[in-house]
Design an enzyme around this catalytic site. Structure first.
Site, PDB file in Angstrom:
ATOM      1  N   ASP A  21     -11.255   2.414   3.342  1.00  0.00           N
ATOM      2  CA  ASP A  21     -11.570   0.988   3.179  1.00  0.00           C
ATOM      3  C   ASP A  21     -13.048   0.785   2.830  1.00  0.00           C
ATOM      4  O   ASP A  21     -13.436  -0.286   2.362  1.00  0.00           O
ATOM      5  CB  ASP A  21     -11.302   0.238   4.500  1.00  0.00           C
TER       6      ASP A  21
ATOM      7  N   LYS B 145       0.845  -1.203   0.000  1.00  0.00           N
ATOM      8  CA  LYS B 145       0.000   0.000   0.000  1.00  0.00           C
ATOM      9  C   LYS B 145       0.879   1.252   0.000  1.00  0.00           C
ATOM     10  O   LYS B 145       0.603   2.207  -0.719  1.00  0.00           O
ATOM     11  CB  LYS B 145      -0.951  -0.031   1.208  1.00  0.00           C
TER      12      LYS B 145
ATOM     13  N   GLN C 260      -4.878  -1.606   9.246  1.00  0.00           N
ATOM     14  CA  GLN C 260      -4.702  -2.931   8.630  1.00  0.00           C
ATOM     15  C   GLN C 260      -5.302  -4.025   9.517  1.00  0.00           C
ATOM     16  O   GLN C 260      -5.046  -4.077  10.717  1.00  0.00           O
ATOM     17  CB  GLN C 260      -3.196  -3.187   8.393  1.00  0.00           C
TER      18      GLN C 260
HETATM   19  N1  GUN Z   1      -6.522  -6.955   5.566  1.00  0.00           N
HETATM   20  C1  GUN Z   1      -6.675  -7.696   4.455  1.00  0.00           C
HETATM   21  N2  GUN Z   1      -7.310  -6.977   3.492  1.00  0.00           N
HETATM   22  C2  GUN Z   1      -7.566  -5.761   4.025  1.00  0.00           C
HETATM   23  C3  GUN Z   1      -8.185  -4.582   3.519  1.00  0.00           C
HETATM   24  O1  GUN Z   1      -8.670  -4.495   2.383  1.00  0.00           O
HETATM   25  N3  GUN Z   1      -8.227  -3.526   4.377  1.00  0.00           N
HETATM   26  C4  GUN Z   1      -7.743  -3.584   5.642  1.00  0.00           C
HETATM   27  N4  GUN Z   1      -7.841  -2.500   6.412  1.00  0.00           N
HETATM   28  N5  GUN Z   1      -7.156  -4.668   6.142  1.00  0.00           N
HETATM   29  C5  GUN Z   1      -7.070  -5.743   5.330  1.00  0.00           C
END
Ligand code: GUN
Length: 282
Positions: A119, A52, A96
């Site tokens: 998200d 990211k 996350q």
């Molecule tokens: N963990 C796995 N996929 C995601 C996601 O799309 N967003 C977040 N915040 N955590 C994750």
């Protein structure tokens, strides 16, 4: 001829579009900033977080890293989220997941300001999606819709079956397909005769989290098969919820793993950051 839906190419295209939007923001004297919060040092989460941040670098989005120890209390995380909510320099907040067991993920989702919820997990954003109002949409299902659109696959009037009903993926996926006038069925672990249902699908979305579960027996001839799963098989290879080798001769189009939906999630996160920043400026 089987169409392999190329997540690498489509996600690259989206990131390039985001990059241009960020350049335009900067030319107007505004920057775009994402706060990435990680609690603990789970190796898989660290890889996602790194990807990211790399995408932020590519698109010109500033990223602020916030790391809390694995034994951090829920209150500590909520205080951090509160500080980021109030920080005018921060446009998007990503915490996350998964979080350590002492922290209630739902409480964290609800604590993030809906305007910064890149998200798209906050109930306010999910509610907006449900009633067709503009908001921030969960990145993975939004990414699937972009893949379909950019591959020339129409949803209008199609039988769409989503296998999986998670709040973050399955449910928003079904709502987005419905919004595009698909006829949507949600199938899940309690569904009777799953095969009979999936075999009716013109567009089959596998989001149940079971490695290579969807074999050709579950697929109608000529279907579009979207694979949202990502797993590491015992031979250390990445695979999805779909048995690609078994399904590829029956499907008309399919997303591969790796190189499919997974890459779209990060691209759509970048897109949501710009969207959030532009909305906040108004
Ligand atoms: N963990 C796995 N996929 C995601 C996601 O799309 N967003 C977040 N915040 N955590 C994750």
């Amino acid at each position: 001829m089987l169409q392999i839906i190329d997540g690498k190419a489509i996600s690259a295209q989206i990131k390039d579009e985001v990059k241009k939007q960020v350049e335009k923001c900067k030319a107007d004297g505004r920057s775009v900033c994402l706060a990435v919060v990680q609690v603990g040092d789970d190796p898989a989460s660290s890889i996602y977080v790194r990807n990211k941040k790399k995408a932020c670098e590519y698109t010109g989005i500033e990223s602020v890293s916030c790391q809390l120890p694995g034994d951090a209390a829920q209150e500590e995380l909520l205080q951090l989220v509160d500080r980021l909510n109030r920080d005018p320099e921060v446009n998007g907040i990503l915490v996350q997941f998964p979080l350590p067991p002492q922290i209630d993920e739902d409480a964290v989702i609800r604590a993030i300001s809906p305007e910064k919820d890149v998200d798209g997990f906050h109930p306010e954003n999910v509610g907006k999606l449900c009633v067709g109002e503009e908001g921030l949409i969960s990145c993975t299902p939004a990414g699937v819709m972009e893949m379909l659109k950019r591959s020339g696959i129409s949803v209008e009037g199609k039988e769409c079956v989503v296998v999986g009903r998670s709040n973050h993926v399955g449910k928003p996926m079904g709502l987005l397909l419905l919004q595009e006038n698909g006829t949507v069925t949600f199938a899940h672990s309690r569904t009777k005769d799953l095969r009979e249902i999936t075999k009716k699908a013109d567009i089959l979305v596998a989001a149940m989290g079971k490695p290579r579960f969807i074999t050709s027996e579950y697929v109608k001839e000529g279907a579009v098969v979207i694979d949202i799963g990502i797993h590491r098989s015992p031979d250390n290879k990445l695979c999805g919820d779909v048995d690609f080798e078994d399904v590829k001769d029956k499907a008309a189009a399919i997303t591969p793993v790796p190189g499919g939906v997974g890459l779209m999630t990060v691209a759509m996160l970048m897109s949501n950051c710009v969207k959030a920043a532009m909305k906040q400026e108004v």
